[in-house]
Design a protein around this motif. Sequence first.
Motif, PDB file in Angstrom:
ATOM      1  N   SER A 228       0.820  -1.211   0.000  1.00 42.68           N
ATOM      2  CA  SER A 228       0.000   0.000   0.000  1.00 42.68           C
ATOM      3  C   SER A 228       0.853   1.260   0.000  1.00 42.68           C
ATOM      4  CB  SER A 228      -0.907   0.019   1.230  1.00 42.68           C
ATOM      5  OG  SER A 228      -1.742  -1.113   1.249  1.00 42.68           O
TER       6      SER A 228
ATOM      7  N   ALA B  30       3.139   1.477  -5.787  1.00 49.12           N
ATOM      8  CA  ALA B  30       2.215   0.971  -4.765  1.00 49.12           C
ATOM      9  C   ALA B  30       0.826   0.740  -5.357  1.00 49.12           C
ATOM     10  CB  ALA B  30       2.147   1.946  -3.601  1.00 49.12           C
ATOM     11  N   LEU B  31       0.082  -0.158  -4.730  1.00 53.34           N
ATOM     12  CA  LEU B  31      -1.279  -0.457  -5.198  1.00 53.34           C
ATOM     13  C   LEU B  31      -2.280   0.347  -4.370  1.00 53.34           C
ATOM     14  CD1 LEU B  31      -1.090  -4.326  -5.738  1.00 53.34           C
ATOM     15  CD2 LEU B  31      -0.632  -2.459  -7.361  1.00 53.34           C
ATOM     16  N   ARG B  32      -2.943   1.284  -5.030  1.00 53.74           N
ATOM     17  CA  ARG B  32      -3.897   2.139  -4.321  1.00 53.74           C
ATOM     18  C   ARG B  32      -5.214   2.228  -5.085  1.00 53.74           C
ATOM     19  NH1 ARG B  32       1.180   5.775  -3.717  1.00 53.74           N
ATOM     20  NH2 ARG B  32       1.819   5.369  -1.580  1.00 53.74           N
ATOM     21  N   GLY B  33      -5.479   1.231  -5.922  1.00 51.75           N
ATOM     22  CA  GLY B  33      -6.652   1.294  -6.783  1.00 51.75           C
ATOM     23  C   GLY B  33      -6.247   1.866  -8.128  1.00 51.75           C
ATOM     24  N   CYS B  34      -6.975   1.466  -9.196  1.00 50.82           N
ATOM     25  CA  CYS B  34      -6.488   1.750 -10.549  1.00 50.82           C
ATOM     26  C   CYS B  34      -7.116   2.998 -11.162  1.00 50.82           C
ATOM     27  CB  CYS B  34      -6.711   0.531 -11.452  1.00 50.82           C
ATOM     28  SG  CYS B  34      -8.449   0.105 -11.641  1.00 50.82           S
ATOM     29  N   LYS B  35      -7.650   3.874 -10.311  1.00 53.48           N
ATOM     30  CA  LYS B  35      -8.264   5.096 -10.842  1.00 53.48           C
ATOM     31  C   LYS B  35      -7.250   5.876 -11.688  1.00 53.48           C
ATOM     32  CE  LYS B  35     -10.821   9.072  -9.106  1.00 53.48           C
ATOM     33  NZ  LYS B  35     -12.144   9.097  -9.541  1.00 53.48           N
ATOM     34  N   GLY B  36      -7.637   6.148 -12.924  1.00 55.77           N
ATOM     35  CA  GLY B  36      -6.787   6.959 -13.799  1.00 55.77           C
ATOM     36  C   GLY B  36      -5.606   6.219 -14.415  1.00 55.77           C
ATOM     37  N   ARG B  37      -5.532   4.939 -14.235  1.00 62.40           N
ATOM     38  CA  ARG B  37      -4.442   4.166 -14.869  1.00 62.40           C
ATOM     39  C   ARG B  37      -4.897   2.727 -15.086  1.00 62.40           C
ATOM     40  NH1 ARG B  37      -3.006   0.760 -10.925  1.00 62.40           N
ATOM     41  NH2 ARG B  37      -2.584   1.481  -8.811  1.00 62.40           N
TER      42      ARG B  37
ATOM     43  N   ALA C 176      -5.020  -1.260 -14.435  1.00 60.37           N
ATOM     44  CA  ALA C 176      -4.920  -2.092 -13.241  1.00 60.37           C
ATOM     45  C   ALA C 176      -3.543  -2.750 -13.209  1.00 60.37           C
ATOM     46  CB  ALA C 176      -6.011  -3.146 -13.241  1.00 60.37           C
ATOM     47  N   ARG C 177      -3.027  -2.903 -11.997  1.00 56.55           N
ATOM     48  CA  ARG C 177      -1.686  -3.497 -11.845  1.00 56.55           C
ATOM     49  C   ARG C 177      -1.724  -4.616 -10.829  1.00 56.55           C
ATOM     50  NH1 ARG C 177       1.077   1.654 -11.278  1.00 56.55           N
ATOM     51  NH2 ARG C 177       0.934   1.298  -9.048  1.00 56.55           N
ATOM     52  N   ALA C 178      -0.757  -5.524 -10.930  1.00 54.53           N
ATOM     53  CA  ALA C 178      -0.639  -6.573  -9.924  1.00 54.53           C
ATOM     54  C   ALA C 178       0.808  -6.689  -9.478  1.00 54.53           C
ATOM     55  CB  ALA C 178      -1.116  -7.906 -10.492  1.00 54.53           C
TER      56      ALA C 178
ATOM     57  N   GLU D  58     -12.352   0.938  -9.428  1.00 53.88           N
ATOM     58  CA  GLU D  58     -11.156   1.785  -9.373  1.00 53.88           C
ATOM     59  C   GLU D  58     -10.605   1.962  -7.968  1.00 53.88           C
ATOM     60  OE1 GLU D  58     -12.397   5.340 -11.402  1.00 53.88           O
ATOM     61  OE2 GLU D  58     -11.563   4.572 -13.294  1.00 53.88           O
ATOM     62  N   LYS D  59     -11.384   1.574  -6.977  1.00 53.71           N
ATOM     63  CA  LYS D  59     -10.828   1.694  -5.618  1.00 53.71           C
ATOM     64  C   LYS D  59     -10.632   0.326  -4.968  1.00 53.71           C
ATOM     65  CE  LYS D  59     -14.384   2.586  -2.409  1.00 53.71           C
ATOM     66  NZ  LYS D  59     -15.021   3.504  -1.485  1.00 53.71           N
ATOM     67  N   THR D  60     -10.639  -0.709  -5.801  1.00 51.16           N
ATOM     68  CA  THR D  60     -10.511  -2.066  -5.262  1.00 51.16           C
ATOM     69  C   THR D  60      -9.069  -2.549  -5.277  1.00 51.16           C
ATOM     70  OG1 THR D  60     -12.748  -2.671  -5.925  1.00 51.16           O
ATOM     71  CG2 THR D  60     -11.183  -4.483  -5.632  1.00 51.16           C
ATOM     72  N   ILE D  61      -8.675  -3.205  -4.195  1.00 55.83           N
ATOM     73  CA  ILE D  61      -7.425  -3.963  -4.174  1.00 55.83           C
ATOM     74  C   ILE D  61      -7.799  -5.383  -3.776  1.00 55.83           C
ATOM     75  CG2 ILE D  61      -5.135  -4.217  -3.166  1.00 55.83           C
ATOM     76  CD1 ILE D  61      -5.809  -0.985  -2.575  1.00 55.83           C
TER      77      ILE D  61
ATOM     78  N   ASP E 269      -6.549  -3.557  -9.235  1.00 53.59           N
ATOM     79  CA  ASP E 269      -5.255  -3.821  -8.591  1.00 53.59           C
ATOM     80  C   ASP E 269      -5.320  -5.099  -7.762  1.00 53.59           C
ATOM     81  OD1 ASP E 269      -4.263  -1.575  -9.729  1.00 53.59           O
ATOM     82  OD2 ASP E 269      -3.832  -0.515  -7.849  1.00 53.59           O
ATOM     83  N   MET E 270      -4.271  -5.894  -7.861  1.00 56.17           N
ATOM     84  CA  MET E 270      -4.234  -7.138  -7.078  1.00 56.17           C
ATOM     85  C   MET E 270      -2.828  -7.404  -6.575  1.00 56.17           C
ATOM     86  SD  MET E 270      -6.822  -9.884  -8.795  1.00 56.17           S
ATOM     87  CE  MET E 270      -7.600 -10.415  -7.290  1.00 56.17           C
TER      88      MET E 270
ATOM     89  N   GLN F  72      -5.173   1.717   3.996  1.00 46.98           N
ATOM     90  CA  GLN F  72      -6.074   2.397   3.052  1.00 46.98           C
ATOM     91  C   GLN F  72      -7.536   2.097   3.395  1.00 46.98           C
ATOM     92  OE1 GLN F  72      -4.311   2.512  -1.103  1.00 46.98           O
ATOM     93  NE2 GLN F  72      -3.534   0.516  -0.474  1.00 46.98           N
TER      94      GLN F  72
ATOM     95  N   LYS G  20     -10.257   2.393   0.763  1.00 42.33           N
ATOM     96  CA  LYS G  20     -10.278   1.555  -0.434  1.00 42.33           C
ATOM     97  C   LYS G  20     -11.147   0.318  -0.186  1.00 42.33           C
ATOM     98  CE  LYS G  20      -7.865   4.387  -2.597  1.00 42.33           C
ATOM     99  NZ  LYS G  20      -6.409   4.507  -2.528  1.00 42.33           N
TER     100      LYS G  20
END
Lengths: 364, 257
Positions: free
Chosen positions: A71, A198-205, A207-209, B48-51, B69-70, B89, B92
């Motif tokens: 995070s 860091a993973l903070r949600g994919c808003k505006g980009r 998705a990442r893992a 968009e706010k999910t991890i 994100d995962m 967070q 989130k």
Amino acid sequence: MPSEKMLMNGSQTVGEAAVRAGCRYYFGYPITPQNELPEYLSARMPEVGGTFIQGESEVASINMVLGASVSGARTMTSSSSPGISLKQEGISYMAGMELPAVIINMMRGGPGLGNIAPSAADYFQATRGGGHGDYRTPVLAPGGGQELVDLTFEAFDLADKYRNPVMILGDGLMGQIMEPVVFPDFIDLKDLPEKDWALRGCKGREARAIFSMILGQKGELYRHNLDLQKKYDRMTAEEQRWEIKYAEDAELIVVAYGSAARIAESAIEELKAEGINAGLFRPITLWPFPLPALRELSKKVPKLAVFELCLGQMVEDVILSVGERSEIYFHGVPGGIIPTPAQVAEFLRSTVKGDGKVGRRIEV
Amino acid sequence: MSTDIEYKKIFGWPESLKHNPTHYCPGCGHSIAHRLVAECLDEMGLREKTIGVPPVGCSVLAYNYFNFDMVEAPHGRALAVATGIKRVQPDKFVLTYQGDGDLAAIGTAETIHAANRGERISAIFINNAIYGMTGGQMAPTTLLGQNATTAPGGRDARLHGQPIDISRMLAVSNGVVFIERCALTSVKQIRKAKKAIKKSFQCQLDDLGFSLVELLSPCPTNWKVSPKDSWNWVNEEMVKTYPLGVIKDTTGYEDKK
Ligand SMILES: Cc1ncc(C[n+]2csc(CCOP(=O)(O)OP(=O)(O)O)c2C)c(N)n1
Ligand code: SF4
């Protein structure tokens, strides 16, 4: 503003230093001799808007650290030897996933439950990765007191700089001794480099893992390991720390770290009164081990007296550093007993004479 | 020629799913569960706010399919990792997606304690009564008499213990606000499952506590039956050990609506 001079035990010192270094998330499971650290932070974290969680185990705690780290937070855990063994899977994952965190090990005697007296028997575990896989974690070995403060700050910086777990290796003695310390001002987290991974949600980009499992038939894991190795090579080149003391006119050099080095220093004082000059080489990073520095020193003073609070682990790195060029003597005290400076002085006298009464000559 | 017909989208590919073909076997429940989770996130505007934290298990590669994100967790530790994420967070949306070995064997301690702390996390629990990824070994949830590669001749209570009902065990904790068990093997149950998942997500958004949705899920490959028979087996056999329905609900949602 820096703090006033304060009298604190080693564990509390690390706790306060961590908070000032920007750590706001601590996860850990109680184990003696480091309970003063989680106890301190359980009160301190809420004061600074941080989170303290007593995990249900060391396994859970290190994985909470993993989640906090991914995070983007500065986060840490602490334990003592048996608990550190349990954290190894998590540390290995974090190394593979390139996640920063600080792990404190206030070592106690082993194997197994051993006892709660100070020990340095986890050197191999700490400096050789510890968990499964081809990875390394920088290991900082404070000498106690103010250095606990400085190296705690440094540990968080190194972890972030390399995106890698960093271990501080102390022991029960260091954790419990009260010493005067001064704390630097609180770090402003906004001044630290942005963790854009860091993973903070994919808003505006996209998705990442973040993961450590690397499949693929085209050597993807092979390349990942080579990339990690490049990072470890950079650490080896840039992050070695050590201290040399009393080396002028020394007829032998004591090699010791952490609490053992403190005890050795008193022994060195004792010998001075007898007209024997002994120097001290104290590795501060155990990995990367300050190999070239020790090699240089051993060219001037070929007689080395290695002293450890275990039956011979760091001595292997000393052998790797100086090879056949030096005369290496070793004296180790296994966990469960705190040796006195007088006992170490006996070892040093014996080393000077080469009579083999205390300690033994290492044949390389 | 212009037309004044208005088109309204009533069905499509969820944004929370990537356009990647999955590696799941034909008839596997994971694909259905993925679709449901994705639809719920989309409909609740959470993507968009999910991890998300996938398990080590057949769905270890879920980040190739889910479009949010995962982060990978070691086998069994998803809820500890999720705890770390949610504490840093709290704004989130955090979910775990775990198999029965992950959640109810190696990760039992992490499961019970995250639930008991009332972590604001939604857990999706895929119960297929077998270890899929490693090739059909006995799971904690394997039924009595059910064959597994490490229970040849079938699970024997004296030797292997009883199938574990972790959902009911969790229900006694005050940290848990909602648990429902559904199956992925009939249209009616799939619709129920979607509702349950949404409700679990709502629990987190409303800061109520821990919630979990258990999904009885077919694994035709390791049960060594056809997809059709695997569905029948869930509906006829598995539900006897794991009865469907709400196991715990202290949300008060129904009352309001
Ligand atoms: C520490 C550790 N132990 C064992 C394994 C091997 N392993 C991977 S997945 C798995 C079980 C998976 O079963 P389940 O959680 O039910 O998920 P499924 O594959 O059925 O979806 C095991 C034992 C591992 N990866 N890590
Ligand atoms: S082995 Fe079973 S759980 Fe795994 S993908 Fe195939 S059907 Fe699904």
